[in-house]
Design an enzyme around this catalytic site. Structure first.
Site, PDB file in Angstrom:
ATOM      1  N   ARG A  66      50.520  51.718  61.169  1.00  0.00           N
ATOM      2  CA  ARG A  66      51.765  51.414  61.888  1.00  0.00           C
ATOM      3  C   ARG A  66      52.739  52.589  61.966  1.00  0.00           C
ATOM      4  O   ARG A  66      53.456  52.751  62.927  1.00  0.00           O
ATOM      5  CB  ARG A  66      52.471  50.237  61.212  1.00  0.00           C
ATOM      6  CG  ARG A  66      52.014  48.922  61.828  1.00  0.00           C
ATOM      7  CD  ARG A  66      52.789  47.786  61.272  1.00  0.00           C
ATOM      8  NE  ARG A  66      52.376  47.577  59.884  1.00  0.00           N
ATOM      9  CZ  ARG A  66      52.523  46.424  59.246  1.00  0.00           C
ATOM     10  NH1 ARG A  66      53.075  45.406  59.839  1.00  0.00           N
ATOM     11  NH2 ARG A  66      52.128  46.290  58.012  1.00  0.00           N
ATOM     12  N   LYS A 175      36.032  43.453  50.086  1.00  0.00           N
ATOM     13  CA  LYS A 175      36.426  42.278  49.325  1.00  0.00           C
ATOM     14  C   LYS A 175      37.943  42.254  49.129  1.00  0.00           C
ATOM     15  O   LYS A 175      38.546  43.314  49.169  1.00  0.00           O
ATOM     16  CB  LYS A 175      35.681  42.244  47.997  1.00  0.00           C
ATOM     17  CG  LYS A 175      36.188  43.312  46.989  1.00  0.00           C
ATOM     18  CD  LYS A 175      35.744  43.004  45.612  1.00  0.00           C
ATOM     19  CE  LYS A 175      36.850  42.473  44.771  1.00  0.00           C
ATOM     20  NZ  LYS A 175      37.683  43.410  44.042  1.00  0.00           N
ATOM     21  N   ASP A 204      30.637  45.458  48.899  1.00  0.00           N
ATOM     22  CA  ASP A 204      30.877  45.328  47.470  1.00  0.00           C
ATOM     23  C   ASP A 204      30.492  46.703  46.949  1.00  0.00           C
ATOM     24  O   ASP A 204      29.308  47.045  46.920  1.00  0.00           O
ATOM     25  CB  ASP A 204      29.966  44.254  46.853  1.00  0.00           C
ATOM     26  CG  ASP A 204      30.228  44.112  45.369  1.00  0.00           C
ATOM     27  OD1 ASP A 204      30.370  45.149  44.698  1.00  0.00           O
ATOM     28  OD2 ASP A 204      30.299  42.975  44.874  1.00  0.00           O
ATOM     29  N   HIS A 205      31.481  47.503  46.582  1.00  0.00           N
ATOM     30  CA  HIS A 205      31.168  48.910  46.333  1.00  0.00           C
ATOM     31  C   HIS A 205      30.180  49.105  45.184  1.00  0.00           C
ATOM     32  O   HIS A 205      29.553  50.140  45.074  1.00  0.00           O
ATOM     33  CB  HIS A 205      32.446  49.743  46.144  1.00  0.00           C
ATOM     34  CG  HIS A 205      33.091  49.575  44.807  1.00  0.00           C
ATOM     35  ND1 HIS A 205      33.878  48.514  44.478  1.00  0.00           N
ATOM     36  CD2 HIS A 205      33.051  50.350  43.700  1.00  0.00           C
ATOM     37  CE1 HIS A 205      34.295  48.635  43.238  1.00  0.00           C
ATOM     38  NE2 HIS A 205      33.813  49.746  42.731  1.00  0.00           N
ATOM     39  N   LYS A 209      26.581  52.077  44.180  1.00  0.00           N
ATOM     40  CA  LYS A 209      26.436  52.944  43.000  1.00  0.00           C
ATOM     41  C   LYS A 209      24.964  53.279  42.779  1.00  0.00           C
ATOM     42  O   LYS A 209      24.106  52.406  42.883  1.00  0.00           O
ATOM     43  CB  LYS A 209      27.011  52.247  41.756  1.00  0.00           C
ATOM     44  CG  LYS A 209      28.530  52.096  41.800  1.00  0.00           C
ATOM     45  CD  LYS A 209      29.035  51.420  40.542  1.00  0.00           C
ATOM     46  CE  LYS A 209      30.503  51.041  40.658  1.00  0.00           C
ATOM     47  NZ  LYS A 209      31.453  52.057  40.262  1.00  0.00           N
ATOM     48  N   GLU A 243      36.714  47.330  31.197  1.00  0.00           N
ATOM     49  CA  GLU A 243      37.598  48.364  31.754  1.00  0.00           C
ATOM     50  C   GLU A 243      38.678  48.738  30.756  1.00  0.00           C
ATOM     51  O   GLU A 243      39.310  47.862  30.159  1.00  0.00           O
ATOM     52  CB  GLU A 243      38.240  47.856  33.048  1.00  0.00           C
ATOM     53  CG  GLU A 243      37.246  47.730  34.176  1.00  0.00           C
ATOM     54  CD  GLU A 243      37.954  47.475  35.500  1.00  0.00           C
ATOM     55  OE1 GLU A 243      38.194  48.436  36.235  1.00  0.00           O
ATOM     56  OE2 GLU A 243      38.269  46.303  35.765  1.00  0.00           O
ATOM     57  N   ASP A 262      38.338  38.686  40.839  1.00  0.00           N
ATOM     58  CA  ASP A 262      38.403  40.122  41.122  1.00  0.00           C
ATOM     59  C   ASP A 262      37.059  40.814  40.875  1.00  0.00           C
ATOM     60  O   ASP A 262      36.666  41.700  41.628  1.00  0.00           O
ATOM     61  CB  ASP A 262      39.493  40.758  40.235  1.00  0.00           C
ATOM     62  CG  ASP A 262      39.680  42.235  40.531  1.00  0.00           C
ATOM     63  OD1 ASP A 262      39.776  42.583  41.716  1.00  0.00           O
ATOM     64  OD2 ASP A 262      39.731  43.044  39.583  1.00  0.00           O
ATOM     65  N   HIS A 267      31.178  41.726  41.916  1.00  0.00           N
ATOM     66  CA  HIS A 267      30.387  42.782  41.272  1.00  0.00           C
ATOM     67  C   HIS A 267      29.391  42.226  40.245  1.00  0.00           C
ATOM     68  O   HIS A 267      28.221  42.583  40.241  1.00  0.00           O
ATOM     69  CB  HIS A 267      31.293  43.800  40.577  1.00  0.00           C
ATOM     70  CG  HIS A 267      32.371  44.367  41.455  1.00  0.00           C
ATOM     71  ND1 HIS A 267      32.221  44.532  42.812  1.00  0.00           N
ATOM     72  CD2 HIS A 267      33.618  44.806  41.167  1.00  0.00           C
ATOM     73  CE1 HIS A 267      33.332  45.064  43.316  1.00  0.00           C
ATOM     74  NE2 HIS A 267      34.192  45.229  42.340  1.00  0.00           N
ATOM     75  N   LYS A 367      40.028  43.711  31.476  1.00  0.00           N
ATOM     76  CA  LYS A 367      40.866  44.905  31.650  1.00  0.00           C
ATOM     77  C   LYS A 367      41.576  45.212  30.342  1.00  0.00           C
ATOM     78  O   LYS A 367      41.733  44.334  29.495  1.00  0.00           O
ATOM     79  CB  LYS A 367      41.929  44.637  32.715  1.00  0.00           C
ATOM     80  CG  LYS A 367      41.323  44.387  34.080  1.00  0.00           C
ATOM     81  CD  LYS A 367      42.036  45.184  35.132  1.00  0.00           C
ATOM     82  CE  LYS A 367      41.438  44.985  36.482  1.00  0.00           C
ATOM     83  NZ  LYS A 367      40.777  46.161  37.001  1.00  0.00           N
TER      84      LYS A 367
HETATM   85  C1  BG6 Z   1      37.490  46.476  42.142  1.00  0.00           C
HETATM   86  C2  BG6 Z   1      38.482  45.616  41.415  1.00  0.00           C
HETATM   87  O1  BG6 Z   1      36.744  45.719  43.049  1.00  0.00           O
HETATM   88  O2  BG6 Z   1      36.607  47.070  41.205  1.00  0.00           O
HETATM   89  C3  BG6 Z   1      39.240  46.418  40.366  1.00  0.00           C
HETATM   90  O3  BG6 Z   1      39.396  45.053  42.335  1.00  0.00           O
HETATM   91  C4  BG6 Z   1      38.266  47.123  39.455  1.00  0.00           C
HETATM   92  O4  BG6 Z   1      40.105  45.590  39.623  1.00  0.00           O
HETATM   93  C5  BG6 Z   1      37.241  47.901  40.256  1.00  0.00           C
HETATM   94  O5  BG6 Z   1      39.010  47.993  38.617  1.00  0.00           O
HETATM   95  C6  BG6 Z   1      36.155  48.447  39.348  1.00  0.00           C
HETATM   96  O6  BG6 Z   1      35.373  49.332  40.082  1.00  0.00           O
HETATM   97  P1  BG6 Z   1      34.683  50.561  39.369  1.00  0.00           P
HETATM   98  O7  BG6 Z   1      33.885  51.216  40.434  1.00  0.00           O
HETATM   99  O8  BG6 Z   1      35.786  51.407  38.820  1.00  0.00           O
HETATM  100  O9  BG6 Z   1      33.851  49.960  38.277  1.00  0.00           O
END
Ligand code: BG6
Length: 517
Positions: A66, A175, A204-205, A209, A243, A262, A267, A367
């Protein structure tokens, strides 16, 4: 060290068909181009791909947001963000310049139909247009609340797929895909109205990996694991995403989401599916995705009573992290002062199929914990209670195969061995680490995912049914947590290994979490 990229002289080296993806001339359009995701992940990934000469000539990126900005200012902002990322190594001015000359900025607002029409016109008139034609990849790096609207606006502006014309129109969404089953279904309907499943790329990243992809290679490119990969030899499976970081200024989002939505819904369930799935018929995307979904279909959703004894929810209170006092979750910015949102979740699931019946799958994510690591631990049965097992009792450890997703990506096999010069034994580790074997940069998940989306390869993206089945499981747990307030919310200090209740979850089954090493 194994030389890269292609050690064709090594008789054990084998390159798969399609190993070098064919990316046609294309234009990527990033909505939310001034946001964090674009600056920290998407543009750095394009830069890396340019450095590695993966992108085709004239590859074009249009950033949409924007704020008023011109192309020059936008390029300078992106360059600055990339230069701030130490993981990318020394800045490659040549690669950057090559990418930057085809980066453009389009000021636009999705709620304004004229914006997408303007975008369409712009795409037709950029220098790369004669080459990329109608090959467009749209990336919605924006709030999920606008996904449906964005798909509709793109379609209204003539930017949705049209099978009667050459070229592709693909849509990447990030996501969360909904917040429960009902909203996920609604979102799927809205997206599918304009973009068919084959042109939808739900990220979903975790699937990008390297170590996660290696799961399939490990399981199906080796003959020794598969015969053992079942209830006869495996006692339990543990999937952990621990984490060290807290919620990092994401209070507004996180307080509504919590650990279950989350991380677990996406994941961790993805890791579970890849660990538990049957061998696919082929390496084709749909064969793999079919097998993954079957796993979810075999997991009976927990009843409300089961949710009380088979799940744990907990929240961090103040403690010590990195040697410094760390504040409780409820004191984080934009978190309700009496919030009951979980920052830690643990579950015990079962997969009711021929292979896994009776093998518990324990999942946990949290976390602000002591250690930062993600791993899958396959815990094998103990040897029969004679000989060493009879002599050592529970001190004789189970064999374990631990797949380190991150950090220090690799695989550890834990086995019992004799200690020299003593009639004693001890559990030892046989290790493989990517960093020791391959003298190369491990690509970021987004690099791989962007290549695949540009090449039209969707194995590593989530299909709509995967999303819906996973929400079905999660919704049941949420019901017990939100409506029955069961089990009660537990607490753990920042920087600790997590709540005691997570240990109790396994202790009830006479088991314990495999310690991190
Ligand atoms: C994200 C979550 O999808 O994945 C975060 O929203 C999380 O809360 C993150 O920290 C973890 O990803 P990675 O690649 O750091 O393990």
């Amino acid at each position: 060290m194994n030389p890269l990229p292609s050690d064709t002289s090594n008789p054990g080296y084998c390159e798969l068909d399609g190993a070098i993806p064919l990316i046609p001339p294309s234009a990527a359009v990033i909505f939310g181009a001034t946001g964090d995701l674009a600056h920290k992940k998407i543009f750095p990934a394009f830069y890396q791909l340019m450095k590695n000469r993966v992108l085709p000539e004239g590859f074009t990126v249009v950033g949409v947001a924007r704020r008023p900005k011109d192309d020059g200012e936008f390029r300078r902002d992106i360059k600055e963000s990339i230069q701030k990322l130490p993981r990318l190594g020394p800045f490659d001015e040549t690669a950057w310049n090559k990418l930057a000359e085809n980066i453009f900025y389009h000021q636009g607002d999705l709620s304004d139909p004229a914006s997408c029409e303007g975008l369409n016109l712009r795409l037709k008139n950029l220098p790369g247009a004669p080459a990329y034609g109608r090959n467009h990849l749209f990336y919605l790096a924006i709030s999920p609340n606008h996904f449906g609207e964005a798909a509709a606006r793109l379609a209204a502006a003539g930017l949705a797929p049209d099978p009667t014309l050459p070229g592709f129109r693909r849509l990447i969404v990030e996501k969360p895909f909904g917040v429960d089953l009902a909203s996920a279904r609604q979102l799927n309907r809205e997206l599918l109205r304009h973009f068919p499943e084959s042109s939808l790329y739900r990220i979903d990243h975790y699937l990008g990996k390297e170590t996660v992809q290696n799961l399939l290679f490990l399981r199906f490119a080796n003959a020794i694991f598969e015969p053992l990969w079942n209830r006869r030899y495996i006692d339990n499976v543990q999937i952990t995403a621990s984490e060290h970081i807290g919620i990092e200024n994401r209070g507004e989002y996180y307080d509504k989401a919590g650990a279950l939505r989350d991380i677990v819904q996406n994941h961790l369930l993805q890791l579970l599916m890849l660990t538990a799935m049957e061998p696919p018929v082929s390496l084709e995307p749909e064969s793999i995705r079919d097998e993954k979904v079957k796993v979810l279909r075999c997991i009976p959703p927990l009843t409300r009573e089961e949710a009380q004894t088979r799940t744990v929810r907990a929240q961090y209170i103040n403690g010590i992290r990195n040697g410094q006092p760390a504040a409780a979750y409820r004191q984080e910015a934009r978190v309700a002062p009496a919030s009951n949102t979980e920052t830690f979740a643990a579950l015990r699931l079962e997969i009711d199929n021929w292979r896994w019946k009776g093998v518990p799958f324990y999942l946990r994510a949290g976390k602000s914990l002591q250690t930062q690591y993600t791993e899958i631990a396959i815990v094998f049965n103990r040897p029969p209670g004679v000989l060493f097992a009879a002599a050592c009792g529970m001190r004789l450890r189970n064999n374990t195969l631990r797949i380190h997703i991150q950090p220090n990506e690799g695989i550890h096999f834990g086995f019992n061995a004799k200690i020299p010069a003593r009639q004693a034994l001890q559990k030892l580790d046989m290790n493989f680490h990517y960093s020791q074997e391959f003298n190369t940069y491990l690509p970021e998940a987004y690099e791989r995912l962007l290549i695949d989306a540009l090449a039209g390869e969707n194995t590593l993206f989530i299909r709509s049914d995967e999303v819906e089945y996973s929400w079905q499981l999660i919704d049941r747990i949420r019901q017990a947590w939100d409506e029955d307030q069961q089990p009660p919310l537990a607490y753990y200090p920042c920087g600790s290994p997590g709540p005691k209740e997570a240990d109790d979850l396994l202790a009830r089954d006479n088991r314990e979490w495999v310690p991190y090493a």
